[in-house]
Structures are given as C-alpha cells and as structure tokens.
Design a protein around this motif. Structure first.
Motif, PDB file in Angstrom:
ATOM      1  N   LEU A 123     -25.689  38.435 -20.482  1.00  0.00           N
ATOM      2  CA  LEU A 123     -24.939  39.439 -21.243  1.00  0.00           C
ATOM      3  C   LEU A 123     -24.014  38.820 -22.282  1.00  0.00           C
ATOM      4  CD1 LEU A 123     -24.011  41.755 -18.234  1.00  0.00           C
ATOM      5  CD2 LEU A 123     -25.971  41.938 -19.793  1.00  0.00           C
ATOM      6  N   VAL A 124     -23.646  37.555 -22.079  1.00  0.00           N
ATOM      7  CA  VAL A 124     -22.817  36.825 -23.038  1.00  0.00           C
ATOM      8  C   VAL A 124     -23.365  35.416 -23.170  1.00  0.00           C
ATOM      9  CG1 VAL A 124     -20.714  38.142 -22.498  1.00  0.00           C
ATOM     10  CG2 VAL A 124     -21.137  35.976 -21.327  1.00  0.00           C
ATOM     11  N   GLU A 125     -23.005  34.782 -24.282  1.00  0.00           N
ATOM     12  CA  GLU A 125     -23.378  33.384 -24.515  1.00  0.00           C
ATOM     13  C   GLU A 125     -22.126  32.592 -24.828  1.00  0.00           C
ATOM     14  OE1 GLU A 125     -25.910  33.654 -27.947  1.00  0.00           O
ATOM     15  OE2 GLU A 125     -27.707  33.833 -26.695  1.00  0.00           O
ATOM     16  N   PRO A 126     -21.998  31.419 -24.221  1.00  0.00           N
ATOM     17  CA  PRO A 126     -20.869  30.567 -24.603  1.00  0.00           C
ATOM     18  C   PRO A 126     -21.187  29.922 -25.948  1.00  0.00           C
ATOM     19  CG  PRO A 126     -22.207  29.472 -22.960  1.00  0.00           C
ATOM     20  CD  PRO A 126     -22.801  30.835 -23.159  1.00  0.00           C
ATOM     21  N   GLY A 127     -20.163  29.748 -26.738  1.00  0.00           N
ATOM     22  CA  GLY A 127     -20.344  29.095 -28.030  1.00  0.00           C
ATOM     23  C   GLY A 127     -19.544  27.813 -28.081  1.00  0.00           C
TER      24      GLY A 127
END
Length: 169
Positions: free
Chosen positions: A52-56
């Motif tokens: 649901l989210v991606e680390p950047g």
C-alpha cells in the motif's frame, strides 16, 4: 477509524515520513487521538508489506519518506466509499455499566447516572473550550463537533435513563 486508513489519507496528499504523519494525524483529529510514533512506523511497515506504500529516499535527517501506491489509493477509495455501520464500533462501556448496575440490584443507579452526568458535562465544557481555541481548520473542527454532539447525546440518554428508572419504581 483505523490508523492505517488515516495514514493512507495523509499520504494521498504527497510523500511523508513517519513523524510528519503523526503530527498531521493528530492535528487533523484535534489531538483527540494521539499516536505513538512507534505505532506509526509499525503501521507503515505493515502497509509496505501489503503493497500500500513504498519507502523512498531518506530525508536530510535520515527519515524514510513514504509514498502511497496505486493499491493504497484503491484501499483508501474503498474505505471512503464504505459506510461505517454501528456494529463495527466498539461496545459502549457506559451502556453496559448502567445495564449491569440495574441488574446488580444493590447499586444506587441514580448515583451512577449523577456521577456520569457530571463527568460528561465537564467533558462537554472542555470540548467547547477546545473548539473555540481550535486553529487547525475544518478537519479538527469536525472532530470536535462530533465529540460535542456525542456528549450532548449522552446527556439526553442519561435523562432518558432516569425517566425509565422512575417509571420502574
């Protein structure tokens, strides 16, 4: 509301790191639902695992910035389009407490109601002061309005409880 959906809603405005999410979540809810920073990062970790989210990239202070994914936007849209039903909410401890006070027979239910009414009125006064001092905009105001309406409804319900108990005597 789950923390997960709240964080997704904030991430839909753009990439954020955990501390920003915590601060914005608390500001949006009028600080009525404080979050532990560990809770934020645990939730972000689970959302990353679930796609649901991606680390950047990390910011200049070494904090990882997260971005919502297409799957995260879909889950958020699903949440916003699904009504909250009464059965999804936790049990009301006050309702159970009064029901058990009546069932116990040896409890002064009128005194339980009086003490609750005093506490609810105190909370209502604090919420009203908080609303006057609110500076975070519409989201904070809506949360405080909801809490005020709930306290007012509780006062009316306590009046009703007293009337029912008088009829029973």
């Amino acid at each position: 509301m789950s923390i997960r959906q709240g964080l997704l809603a904030l991430l839909s405005r753009g990439p954020r790191h955990g501390y920003q999410l915590r601060v914005e979540f608390e500001a949006s809810t009028g600080a009525t639902w404080p979050l532990n920073i560990g809770q934020v990062y645990t939730t972000l970790s689970r959302m990353e695992r679930d796609g649901l989210v991606e680390p950047g990239e990390s910011d200049e202070q070494g904090r990882v910035v997260y971005t919502i994914t297409a799957a995260g936007l879909e889950e958020l849209a699903r949440w916003f389009s699904t009504p909250v039903v009464q059965s999804d909410r936790p049990r009301d401890e006050l309702v159970i407490k009064l029901a058990m006070a009546v069932a116990a027979k040896k409890v002064d239910v009128s005194e339980v109601i009086r003490k609750q009414r005093t506490a609810t009125m105190r909370a209502l006064q604090e919420l009203t002061r908080g609303k006057r001092a609110a500076t975070e905009g519409a989201a904070q105001r809506l949360v405080l309005d909801s809490m005020i309406f709930q306290a007012e409804a509780e006062q009316r319900w306590l009046d009703h409880c007293e009337a029912v108990l008088k009829e029973e005597r």
